[in-house]
Design a protein around this motif. Structure first.
Motif: not given
Length: 160
Positions: A88-105, A140-148
């Protein structure tokens, strides 16, 4: 509504991608773009939109693109336990739209596409200075594996 971006959506995808890049400018120089790079960056996005192993999902309401996520499938050496990497590369939600579950979808759409394509795991990178995003990905269930890590060895850095 979740949509799969196509070549006709290049302007909308680019606009959101630039917002994401601009948001990260203060996090680290690795996120900065060269002046006058719009054409090169648009070409990069066009290649991603054409790539059969990459999918760009957008969240669109009333013809307004409110968010996006880019997903990619990469084959690693078959000797590894996890050899079909979903990324999963670039992920972005416009500021006024955050907190509405869009990222989850959007993440759900990316996860479904990646697993349908055969991914056996999904990776991503997140800015260490973006605590909100880190918390989102942990939920979302992701955990750290390495430090980039990065070392600037360009001539500019050497002369500073």
């Amino acid at each position: 509504m979740i949509v799969e971006a196509d070549l006709d959506d290049l302007d909308e995808v680019y606009a959101l991608w630039r917002e994401l890049l601009d948001f990260h400018q203060s996090h680290h120089p690795i996120f900065r773009c060269k002046p006058g790079s719009e054409q090169v960056l648009r070409k990069e996005l066009l290649q991603r939109l054409k790539d059969k192993d990459t999918k760009v999902f957008g969240y669109v309401q009333q013809d307004e693109w409110q968010g996006l996520v880019m997903a990619n499938l990469k084959q690693a050496a078959p000797g590894f336990l996890f050899s079909k990497k979903g990324y999963i590369a670039e992920t972005f939600i416009k500021a006024p739209c955050r907190g509405k579950g869009i990222g989850n979808e959007l993440v759900e759409a990316a996860k479904n596409w990646l697993t349908d394509k055969g991914a056996d795991h999904i990776e991503l990178q997140v800015s260490v200075k973006n605590n909100t995003a880190i918390r989102f990905w942990e939920k979302q269930g992701f955990t750290p594996t390495t430090q980039h890590m990065m070392l600037d060895v360009s001539s500019k850095a050497k002369n500073s």
